[in-house]
Design a protein around this motif. Structure first.
Motif, PDB file in Angstrom:
ATOM      1  N   ARG B  22       0.842  -1.367  -0.236  1.00 41.21           N
ATOM      2  CA  ARG B  22      -0.049  -0.184  -0.223  1.00 41.21           C
ATOM      3  C   ARG B  22       0.883   1.325  -0.065  1.00 41.21           C
ATOM      4  O   ARG B  22       2.023   1.321   0.531  1.00 41.21           O
ATOM      5  CB  ARG B  22      -0.837   0.129   1.191  1.00 41.21           C
ATOM      6  N   MET B  23       0.505   2.372  -0.805  1.00 39.68           N
ATOM      7  CA  MET B  23       1.435   3.499  -0.921  1.00 39.68           C
ATOM      8  C   MET B  23       1.343   4.154   0.806  1.00 39.68           C
ATOM      9  O   MET B  23       0.210   4.408   1.164  1.00 39.68           O
ATOM     10  CB  MET B  23       0.573   4.443  -1.776  1.00 39.68           C
ATOM     11  N   TRP B  26      -1.464   6.662   1.611  1.00 34.72           N
ATOM     12  CA  TRP B  26      -3.134   6.405   2.402  1.00 34.72           C
ATOM     13  C   TRP B  26      -2.835   5.805   3.512  1.00 34.72           C
ATOM     14  O   TRP B  26      -3.663   5.863   4.546  1.00 34.72           O
ATOM     15  CB  TRP B  26      -3.682   5.277   1.147  1.00 34.72           C
ATOM     16  N   ARG B  29      -2.433   8.972   5.983  1.00 35.28           N
ATOM     17  CA  ARG B  29      -3.786   9.641   5.872  1.00 35.28           C
ATOM     18  C   ARG B  29      -4.985   8.845   6.757  1.00 35.28           C
ATOM     19  O   ARG B  29      -5.735   9.166   7.395  1.00 35.28           O
ATOM     20  CB  ARG B  29      -4.439  10.095   4.584  1.00 35.28           C
ATOM     21  N   GLY B  30      -4.689   7.363   6.425  1.00 39.44           N
ATOM     22  CA  GLY B  30      -5.683   6.423   6.872  1.00 39.44           C
ATOM     23  C   GLY B  30      -5.324   5.905   8.184  1.00 39.44           C
ATOM     24  O   GLY B  30      -5.712   6.668   9.484  1.00 39.44           O
ATOM     25  N   GLU B  31      -4.234   4.868   8.464  1.00 40.07           N
ATOM     26  CA  GLU B  31      -4.166   4.242   9.823  1.00 40.07           C
ATOM     27  C   GLU B  31      -3.484   5.233  10.767  1.00 40.07           C
ATOM     28  O   GLU B  31      -3.742   5.143  11.781  1.00 40.07           O
ATOM     29  CB  GLU B  31      -3.465   3.053   9.338  1.00 40.07           C
ATOM     30  N   THR B  35      -3.543  14.011   8.170  1.00 39.54           N
ATOM     31  CA  THR B  35      -4.056  14.265   6.886  1.00 39.54           C
ATOM     32  C   THR B  35      -3.151  15.568   6.141  1.00 39.54           C
ATOM     33  O   THR B  35      -3.880  16.096   5.336  1.00 39.54           O
ATOM     34  CB  THR B  35      -5.579  14.589   7.282  1.00 39.54           C
ATOM     35  N   GLY B  36      -2.171  16.119   6.873  1.00 33.83           N
ATOM     36  CA  GLY B  36      -1.468  17.123   6.221  1.00 33.83           C
ATOM     37  C   GLY B  36      -0.778  16.760   5.031  1.00 33.83           C
ATOM     38  O   GLY B  36      -0.505  17.728   4.139  1.00 33.83           O
ATOM     39  N   LYS B  38      -1.081  15.352   1.144  1.00 31.78           N
ATOM     40  CA  LYS B  38      -2.423  15.542   0.435  1.00 31.78           C
ATOM     41  C   LYS B  38      -2.173  14.618  -0.849  1.00 31.78           C
ATOM     42  O   LYS B  38      -1.218  14.438  -1.564  1.00 31.78           O
ATOM     43  CB  LYS B  38      -2.529  17.201  -0.231  1.00 31.78           C
TER      44      LYS B  38
END
Lengths: 722, 159
Positions: B22-23, B26, B29-31, B35-36, B38
């Motif tokens: 996984r990238m 993500w 931002r996810g786990e 969220t800074g 983008k």
């Protein structure tokens, strides 16, 4: 100061909670329809807390243009409170006054006067209340930094103490805003209110809203506008653990049923069937979507980016007269030379760095949507229609928006998120990828402009006929002194397109109509100047009586060091003027053209502007520099490639937007004109971008390019054409 | 393959158990709830997702999480610990080197990596280093000015 209707009671006990501004009816379905009336009650715009902090409510939102800062300056200056004590609450449809959208450079000329007036009235009321509280004559009181002082008694009372967090029920007619010379916060450039959050990563955009249990949705899209879904098999996607949702019958003709002209512009498109794959993580939803097997009936054949111009003229809505001053055909009888040229402009994307994004949460029959939108109230309407629920059951919240430039108006993604939230019972995020952003964009319309002008022996323009297909009817009548002129326009970006003139959605793009129409008019002015062997600046001056435009052009020429001479001179310099609403701009550019590759290097641009009163000088300069930079794109590289409804530009590898290495030396000149009310600047500053470079390239090469964008291929073709 | 990846995130030891293909974007931002960083293009074409890995600018949308195992990852959230702004952030603020601010975290982190490599880059070197970071608002001239200021004004620019 005068007032009337003084009530004995200062306040209605409205409680200390937030109050709701009720909307008056529904907004018009079409973009830029009649403007809803601005509320007269200043309470709609501001509220003073018991701690003295002031909240300003604005239906216009922060897209990057600095509205958050300028609006706070308006309130702070007129209310006499510190700039830092003003908090902005923007784009919340429950709390903010209704607004038709953060569009059309209307923030400065329409909303800032309303905010100033509201704050001025509130200040007058507060002074009156202070006079009663301090038992002092009004004339003796001084309001400063949110405190009213009576120097004679050495007594003071703060706004917070006067208001105690309640709604102010008293009103005063005839409170005046400050004269320009009395302003102390407006006219300055305080640190942007959004600055700290934006440099620390704390700024929340719609995609940064994370709700408990939220699912990220990826939606099945057709390969082309007009393609129709024949079959869909989601079984492999379901096996990944992702949730598959079909909202509506997908085989009813997925997103294609209206002849292919789908876009976020038309809210009805959000009512079509949806096939979506949802997962807690967006990338895993994406992986699952890739496993959905879908077959589409191809879109019917349609125009492509080469044939579109013939298509617009042959199939377009019949052109209608927009305006006329005397009859150009009788003017032509006075002409010694007639010069007729055709100018073309491709579809241009908004391409904001933040793609369309929304997060929706459904609670009972109410939905809350955090949306990247320039128009929260239009988005509210679109969501209400998409869900078939009353408008009052929809609340739109607008976090920071990562650029809009005329797009992000109806916000299809918000409708999609709301529908999927309803379908799943969970909060849902829809964050478009770059291909979706290009596919559902509402492009600046491709256009054809034909200009036919007559010149006298003495080199005066006596007749001017301007015919445009696509760009629209704004800025079609020249501001030059021409005795006989007529403008004719077929269709416009402003309207939905039932005719199928455009193969996909079109809409407003920063300076709608004006980018194309200015490119054509100002190119043609140079063509005419060259025809009579005149210097292009002098030729314009000979046809200009508007003193503000003359002053702007003179200022640009002075800054640039314009040396008069006829074109082409081989120097690669060009000029263009523009008028947008009541703002005047003139720009000059110097380019170097690589004759072997056709590559245009813009070395230097001077941009002068008269926007009336300047509310925030550095904010204006940001708009000017930004527009010079952004404008390089539509002038030189940006044109959507498409065929049969398929958008072939899907990312920034083929759709090239300006980069650091393209940026010229930018010099800005802001004309001081405080006597004219503040006008918008965000749009006018970009409208000369195409023409000034077309004229500079002509000056460099001796051959003219009549089509935007002026790609290396077109430059080379022009060189070989000679 | 699902496994536990360990790395240092903004100075703190971090472990995350995910599919290692996984990238990074993500997972951040996810786990990891940061969220800074983008999403802009998803295809290494815009620079909005830039983070710094072992002092190099890296496009997190196209970097599998397994590639940062054992490494030092810096995101925008890690640049101003306890609210003390980094000189680059101060310079961006002073020059208003942003409008919408969406590309700004990626811009600042690309500049951070540049100044780490070379404390006083030339203007041309700044433009070259920043050229793959796109900004639609046109804040480019201000970004360059801010980086020049951060570079000239503070020896500790790339702390």
């Amino acid at each position: 100061m005068r007032w009337e209707g003084v009530s004995r009671r200062h306040f209605l006990a409205a409680g200390t909670g937030l109050f709701v501004f009720l909307q008056a009816g529904r907004l018009p379905a079409q973009n830029h329809g009649p403007l809803p009336e601005l509320p007269a009650d200043f309470n709609a715009y501001l509220r003073i807390g018991s701690d003295g902090r002031v909240t300003c409510f604005s239906g216009k939102v922060e897209l990057g243009q600095g509205a958050m800062t300028v609006f706070a300056q308006c309130i702070a200056d007129e209310l006499d409170v510190p700039f830092d004590s003003v908090d902005m609450l923007m784009g919340d449809t429950d709390l903010c006054p209704v607004d038709y959208g953060t569009v059309a450079s209307m923030g400065a000329p329409i909303l800032t006067p309303a905010l100033r007036k509201a704050a001025a009235e509130a200040r007058a009321v507060l002074l009156q209340m202070a006079a009663e509280r301090l038992q002092a004559p009004l004339e003796r009181l001084i309001a400063k930094n949110g405190v009213v002082t009576d120097p004679a008694q050495n007594k003071r009372v703060s706004y917070g103490e006067l208001v105690q967090g309640k709604r102010i029920e008293r009103h005063i007619d005839g409170a005046h805003v400050k004269a320009p010379e009395k302003l102390s916060i407006l006219g300055t450039s305080p640190q942007r209110k959004d600055g700290l959050e934006k440099v620390t990563g704390k700024a929340k955009f719609a995609g940064d809203i994370v709700l408990p249990g939220m699912l990220c949705a990826r939606i099945l899209r057709p390969p082309a506008h007009g393609a129709v879904l024949k079959s869909v098999d989601t079984s492999a996607a379901e096996k990944t653990g992702a949730l598959v949702v079909r909202d509506g019958d997908p085989l009813a003709a997925l997103h294609g049923r209206r002849g292919g002209a789908d876009s976020e512009y038309d809210p009805s498109v959000g009512r079509g069937p949806l096939v979506a794959v949802l997962h807690e993580r967006r990338d895993l939803a994406e992986e699952a979507l890739a496993l959905v097997k879908a077959e589409f009936e191809p879109a019917p054949p349609g125009p492509d980016d080469q044939t579109i111009f013939d298509h617009l003229v042959r199939k377009g809505v019949p052109p209608k007269m927009v305006d006329q001053r005397n009859d150009p055909s009788s003017g032509e009888r006075l002409a010694a030379t007639i010069v007729e040229k055709t100018y073309l402009h491709s579809y241009v994307a908004h391409a904001p760095m933040e793609t369309h994004t929304a997060v929706a949460r459904m609670e009972g029959d109410r939905v809350t949507v955090w949306a990247s939108t320039a128009s929260p109230f239009k988005t509210q309407q679109a969501v209400a229609e998409g869900l078939d629920i009353p408008l009052k059951n929809v609340r739109i919240l607008t976090p920071y928006v990562g650029g809009a430039f005329g797009g992000k108006t109806f916000s299809l993604q918000a409708v999609e998120a709301a529908r999927l939230a309803r379908a799943t019972g969970k909060p849902v995020q829809v964050l478009w990828d770059r291909a979706e952003e290009f596919f559902y964009d509402v492009f600046m319309p491709a256009s054809v402009v034909k200009i036919r002008a007559g010149l006298t022996e003495a080199g005066k323009i006596v007749s001017w006929e301007f015919k445009v297909w696509g760009a629209g009817d704004r800025d079609v009548m020249p501001f030059y002194d021409i005795l006989h002129q007529r403008a004719i326009s077929s269709h416009t970006w402003r309207l939905n397109d039932p005719s199928g003139m455009h193969p996909f959605g079109i809409g407003p793009w920063r300076g709608p109509s004006a980018n194309t129409n200015t490119f054509a008019r100002e190119s043609h002015m140079d063509v005419l100047a060259a025809t009579v062997g005149a210097d292009p600046v002098e030729f314009r001056m000979n046809h200009l009586s508007d003193p503000r435009m003359r002053r702007v052009l003179e200022a640009a020429a002075k800054q640039f060091g314009w040396k008069p001479g006829k074109t082409p001179s081989g120097r690669g310099v060009g000029v263009a003027c523009g008028l947008y609403w009541d703002t005047r701009v003139a720009s000059m550019a110097e380019v170097a053209v690589d004759q072997a590759t056709g590559h245009v290097r813009v070395r230097r641009v001077v941009l002068a502007m008269d926007q009336g009163l300047t509310l925030n000088p550095d904010g204006t300069l940001q708009q000017m520099e930004g527009a010079v930079t952004m404008g390089l794109g539509y002038a030189l590289t940006e044109g959507i490639r498409f065929k049969d409804g398929e958008i072939r530009d899907r990312n920034f590898d083929t759709y090239e937007i300006p980069r650091f290495s393209w940026v010229p030396k930018i010099e800005t000149v802001l004309i001081d004109n405080p006597g004219t009310p503040a006008q918008g600047s965000g749009e006018p500053v970009i409208i000369t971008s195409g023409a000034v470079l077309a004229n500079a390239i002509h000056d460099a090469l001796g051959t003219r390019i009549f089509q935007l964008p002026m790609t290396p291929e077109r430059v080379k073709a022009a060189i070989s054409r000679g | 393959m699902r496994r536990t990846i360990s790395f240092t995130l903004n100075g703190k030891p971090t472990r995350v158990t995910v599919d290692d293909d996984r990238m990074l974007l993500w997972v951040l931002r996810g786990e990891l709830g940061l969220t800074g960083t983008k999403f802009g293009c998803g295809a290494a074409q815009c620079g909005a997702c830039t983070v710094v890995v072992d002092n190099e600018p890296v496009l997190s949308c196209s970097t599998p999480i397994k590639d940062v195992a054992g490494k030092q990852v810096l995101t925008i959230e890690g640049l101003s610990p306890e609210g003390r702004l980094h000189p680059i952030q101060k310079a961006f603020l002073k020059h208003a080197a942003f409008q919408c601010g969406y590309c700004t975290p990626g811009m600042i982190l690309t500049a951070y990596a540049l100044l780490h490599k070379k404390l006083q880059p030339t203007r041309d070197e700044i433009i070259k280093a920043m050229d793959n970071n796109l900004c639609r608002c046109g804040s480019h001239v201000r970004v360059v000015a801010a980086i020049q200021e951060a570079s000239a004004g503070s020896k500790g620019a790339a702390r």
